[in-house]
Design a protein around this motif. Structure first.
Motif, short mmCIF file in Angstrom:
data_model
loop_
_atom_site.label_atom_id
_atom_site.label_comp_id
_atom_site.label_asym_id
_atom_site.label_seq_id
_atom_site.Cartn_x
_atom_site.Cartn_y
_atom_site.Cartn_z
N GLU A 132 0.84 -1.20 0.00
CA GLU A 132 0.00 0.00 0.00
C GLU A 132 0.87 1.25 0.00
OE1 GLU A 132 -3.31 2.21 2.82
OE2 GLU A 132 -3.34 0.01 2.68
N GLU A 133 1.98 1.22 0.73
CA GLU A 133 2.87 2.38 0.78
C GLU A 133 3.42 2.71 -0.60
OE1 GLU A 133 6.95 3.89 3.07
OE2 GLU A 133 6.26 1.81 3.27
N GLN A 134 3.84 1.68 -1.34
CA GLN A 134 4.35 1.90 -2.69
C GLN A 134 3.28 2.44 -3.62
OE1 GLN A 134 5.83 -2.14 -3.24
NE2 GLN A 134 7.93 -1.38 -3.40
N GLU A 135 2.09 1.85 -3.53
CA GLU A 135 1.00 2.28 -4.41
C GLU A 135 0.57 3.71 -4.10
OE1 GLU A 135 -0.44 0.29 -7.19
OE2 GLU A 135 1.63 -0.12 -6.66
N ARG A 136 0.53 4.04 -2.82
CA ARG A 136 0.16 5.42 -2.46
C ARG A 136 1.18 6.42 -2.98
NH1 ARG A 136 -3.77 6.76 1.09
NH2 ARG A 136 -4.99 5.06 1.99
N ALA A 137 2.46 6.04 -2.92
CA ALA A 137 3.50 6.92 -3.45
C ALA A 137 3.34 7.10 -4.95
CB ALA A 137 4.88 6.35 -3.12
N THR A 138 3.03 6.00 -5.64
CA THR A 138 2.83 6.06 -7.09
C THR A 138 1.67 6.98 -7.44
OG1 THR A 138 3.65 3.81 -7.39
CG2 THR A 138 2.28 4.70 -9.15
N TYR A 139 0.55 6.76 -6.78
CA TYR A 139 -0.65 7.55 -7.11
C TYR A 139 -0.54 8.99 -6.64
CZ TYR A 139 -2.70 3.08 -8.40
OH TYR A 139 -2.96 1.88 -9.00
N ARG A 140 0.25 9.23 -5.62
CA ARG A 140 0.47 10.60 -5.18
C ARG A 140 1.19 11.38 -6.28
NH1 ARG A 140 -1.32 14.17 -1.14
NH2 ARG A 140 0.16 15.88 -1.10
N LYS A 141 2.21 10.76 -6.88
CA LYS A 141 2.93 11.43 -7.97
C LYS A 141 2.02 11.65 -9.18
CE LYS A 141 7.77 10.40 -7.05
NZ LYS A 141 8.17 11.83 -7.13
N ILE A 142 1.17 10.68 -9.45
CA ILE A 142 0.21 10.83 -10.55
C ILE A 142 -0.73 12.00 -10.27
CG2 ILE A 142 -1.74 9.74 -11.75
CD1 ILE A 142 -0.33 7.06 -11.34
N ALA A 143 -1.20 12.09 -9.03
CA ALA A 143 -2.10 13.18 -8.65
C ALA A 143 -1.41 14.53 -8.79
CB ALA A 143 -2.59 12.98 -7.21
N GLU A 144 -0.16 14.60 -8.36
CA GLU A 144 0.58 15.87 -8.46
C GLU A 144 0.76 16.26 -9.92
OE1 GLU A 144 4.15 15.02 -6.36
OE2 GLU A 144 3.26 15.34 -4.36
N ARG A 145 1.08 15.30 -10.77
CA ARG A 145 1.25 15.59 -12.20
C ARG A 145 -0.06 16.10 -12.79
NH1 ARG A 145 3.95 13.81 -17.12
NH2 ARG A 145 2.42 13.43 -18.77
N ARG A 146 -1.15 15.44 -12.47
CA ARG A 146 -2.45 15.85 -13.03
C ARG A 146 -2.82 17.26 -12.59
NH1 ARG A 146 -6.51 10.60 -12.58
NH2 ARG A 146 -5.33 9.21 -13.96
N VAL A 147 -2.60 17.56 -11.31
CA VAL A 147 -2.94 18.90 -10.80
C VAL A 147 -2.04 19.94 -11.46
CG1 VAL A 147 -2.93 20.39 -8.78
CG2 VAL A 147 -3.88 18.09 -8.62
N ARG A 148 -0.75 19.66 -11.55
CA ARG A 148 0.19 20.61 -12.16
C ARG A 148 -0.20 20.91 -13.60
NH1 ARG A 148 4.25 17.84 -11.53
NH2 ARG A 148 4.87 18.69 -9.51
N LEU A 149 -0.46 19.83 -14.36
CA LEU A 149 -0.82 20.02 -15.76
C LEU A 149 -2.19 20.68 -15.90
CD1 LEU A 149 0.46 16.67 -17.31
CD2 LEU A 149 1.36 18.96 -17.71
N GLY A 150 -3.11 20.31 -15.03
CA GLY A 150 -4.44 20.92 -15.09
C GLY A 150 -4.39 22.42 -14.87
N LEU A 151 -3.63 22.84 -13.87
CA LEU A 151 -3.50 24.28 -13.59
C LEU A 151 -2.77 24.99 -14.72
CD1 LEU A 151 -2.61 24.19 -9.78
CD2 LEU A 151 -4.79 24.82 -10.82
N ALA A 152 -1.71 24.35 -15.23
CA ALA A 152 -0.95 24.98 -16.32
C ALA A 152 -1.80 25.13 -17.58
CB ALA A 152 0.30 24.14 -16.63
N LEU A 153 -2.53 24.08 -17.93
CA LEU A 153 -3.38 24.13 -19.13
C LEU A 153 -4.49 25.16 -18.97
CD1 LEU A 153 -3.64 20.32 -19.98
CD2 LEU A 153 -2.37 22.06 -21.26
N ALA A 154 -5.04 25.25 -17.76
CA ALA A 154 -6.10 26.24 -17.52
C ALA A 154 -5.56 27.66 -17.70
CB ALA A 154 -6.66 26.06 -16.11
N GLU A 155 -4.35 27.91 -17.18
CA GLU A 155 -3.75 29.25 -17.30
C GLU A 155 -3.40 29.55 -18.76
OE1 GLU A 155 -2.89 32.81 -15.66
OE2 GLU A 155 -3.55 31.06 -14.51
N ILE A 156 -2.87 28.53 -19.46
CA ILE A 156 -2.53 28.72 -20.87
C ILE A 156 -3.80 29.03 -21.68
CG2 ILE A 156 -1.70 27.56 -22.96
CD1 ILE A 156 0.13 25.89 -21.07
N GLY A 157 -4.85 28.25 -21.42
CA GLY A 157 -6.11 28.44 -22.15
C GLY A 157 -6.71 29.81 -21.88
N ASP A 158 -6.69 30.24 -20.63
CA ASP A 158 -7.25 31.56 -20.29
C ASP A 158 -6.46 32.68 -20.96
OD1 ASP A 158 -9.22 30.42 -18.77
OD2 ASP A 158 -8.22 30.73 -16.85
#
Length: 467
Positions: free
Chosen positions: A346-372
């Motif tokens: 579970e510790e390994q999986e949580r670390a994996t999904y945490r990085k995925i979540a961070e990437r999605r949030v970073r890209l989501g915010l960046a794309l939103a700012e670029i689009g605006d």
């Protein structure tokens, strides 16, 4: 005395403000609402408009104060946001005083209401140019021979068959009609039985080895067929397992001549064979384009992920992680497997999904700012078209599906969001350095698969041995 707001914390994206709502202001708001009620109230024993305020206060005072406090808190939150030009990453969190006696005094308008509002703001993102973003776009050249092959396959699926009479046996190429009951480990399994199934022998439609064992069978005869499900079979509970099928052959039909001409094309709804070929080419081009997009879009997003570095709102990351984790748990449960079965913890999986979540949030915010900043918009017509396309997946329930989404703004945002993202990605591509490389369809498939496999391995490697 006016409301008092004092900033008590400003660290990274986190802000905290101490707010004091004067008792006099709260009492005045309550009084105003009581007077409004008094003008309309019809209470037994009192003439309309003559109910004493003190009586109304006993009846409704506490509930009115609750509404007044909520309204005052909302007003304070709006003022904090407007005065400080904040862009919130989530809803404000209100921390009231823990002293119940103090709260009760404020509720009775005998003391000021004091509380802390905690906020998390969106990071400032400098969009910049995309001259440093390089993307390779694969372009598949569809040869005429592939169009020919697809026309032949389509013709095969529409080949006429004529029933065989007399003493006949099933041969490769014949269409047979069969009933069958399948068993694994001596037990009938779900989806393994059917009646009046048409099957062209040699088409490879069934499990490997199944069709070959029907050759030589006569109408009315039964045969037990033994096969083994492939290791890659879609249903995990059957993959790699031996099975037996009790098959009854009911009818045999011989294949007719295969004519590939304008009459054939008209028979399946096209003006001519040329129009059919044009449709097939457009379909193959579209399929290749979507496949290519999968590769260059990932490369583009990888470049943007490296290009932008900024603090991430903890609330957004946590929310994204929770959604990913819930889905992962549900999929694991549905498969009947555990993390131990997958060779992880579970510790390994949580670390994996945490990085995925961070990437999605970073890209989501960046794309939103670029689009605006680029003025990218998604029209209501585009949303409606996408909604109807999705509704078509539910035949007979299209209207209910559309009405449900239109009545739920959050659901409608689920359709608008991806449309906006794809438009922004196309905009960035147009501003980047793009190199087209022409490849065959087979090369395209191979390169996309290799790129996705490499990306997955790189993601795992980036977690490190302690992940």
């Amino acid at each position: 005395m006016p409301m008092q707001v004092t900033e008590t914390r400003s660290e990274g994206l986190k802000r905290e403000y101490k707010v004091v709502l004067p008792a006099g202001d709260l009492a005045s708001r309550v009084e105003n609402q009581l007077n409004e009620i008094r003008a309309k109230a019809q209470i037994k024993g009192f003439r309309p408009g003559k109910v004493p305020v003190a009586h109304l206060r006993r009846l409704y005072g506490r509930s009115i104060m609750a509404e007044v406090m909520q309204e005052a808190v909302n007003d304070a939150n709006r003022k904090i946001v407007e005065d400080n030009a904040l862009r919130l990453a989530g809803a404000p969190r209100i921390d009231l005083a823990k002293d119940e006696a103090e709260l009760e005094k404020a509720f009775a308008a005998k003391a000021d209401l004091s509380y802390v509002v905690a906020l998390e703001v969106l990071p400032k993102i400098e969009v910049g140019s995309f001259d440093d973003v390089q993307v390779e776009r694969l372009v598949a050249d569809i040869p005429d021979s592939e169009i020919d092959d697809n026309v032949k396959k389509l013709a095969e699926r529409n080949r006429p068959f004529t029933a065989k009479d007399g003493e006949v046996v099933a041969e490769t190429g014949d269409k047979v009609t069969i009933d069958f009951v399948g068993k694994v480990g001596g037990e009938v399994f779900q989806g393994g039985s059917a009646e009046d199934v048409d099957l062209v022998l040699g088409s490879g439609s069934f499990i490997p080895g199944f069709e070959e064992q029907l050759v030589g069978l006569k109408p009315g005869e039964e045969r037990t067929i033994n096969v083994t499900f492939p290791e890659t079979y879609g249903e995990a509970s059957l993959a790699g397992k031996p099975a037996e099928f009790a098959v009854t052959l009911k009818a045999v039909a011989a294949p007719g001549e295969l004519a590939i001409d304008d009459d054939f094309a008209k028979g399946i709804g096209f003006e001519s064979l040329e129009k059919l070929r044009e449709m097939l080419r457009a379909s193959l081009d579209r399929e290749a384009s979507l496949l290519s997009r999968r590769k260059w879009k990932r490369e583009l997003l990888d470049a943007l992920d490296k290009k932008y570095t900024f603090d991430l709102p903890e609330e957004l990351v946590t929310r994204e992680f929770d959604a990913i984790w819930r889905q992962a748990e549900a999929e694991l449960k549905a498969s009947g497997r555990t993390l131990d079965d997958e060779g992880t913890t579970e510790e390994q999986e949580r670390a994996t999904y945490r990085k995925i979540a961070e990437r999605r949030v970073r890209l989501g915010l960046a794309l939103a700012e670029i689009g605006d900043s680029a003025g990218v918009k998604v029209s209501d017509e585009e949303v409606a078209q996408a909604l109807y396309e999705r509704a078509r997946q539910y035949p007979g329930m299209e209207k209910q599906f559309v009405d449900f989404y239109r009545g739920n703004p959050e659901r409608l945002a689920e359709i608008r969001g991806p449309l906006f993202e794809e438009k922004v990605i196309d905009y960035v591509l147009g501003q980047s350095k793009v190199a087209d490389r022409h490849v065959s369809k087979d090369e395209l498939v191979k390169l996309v698969e290799e790129a996705e496999k490499a990306a997955e391995e790189e993601a795992q490697k980036s977690l490190g041995p302690a992940a």
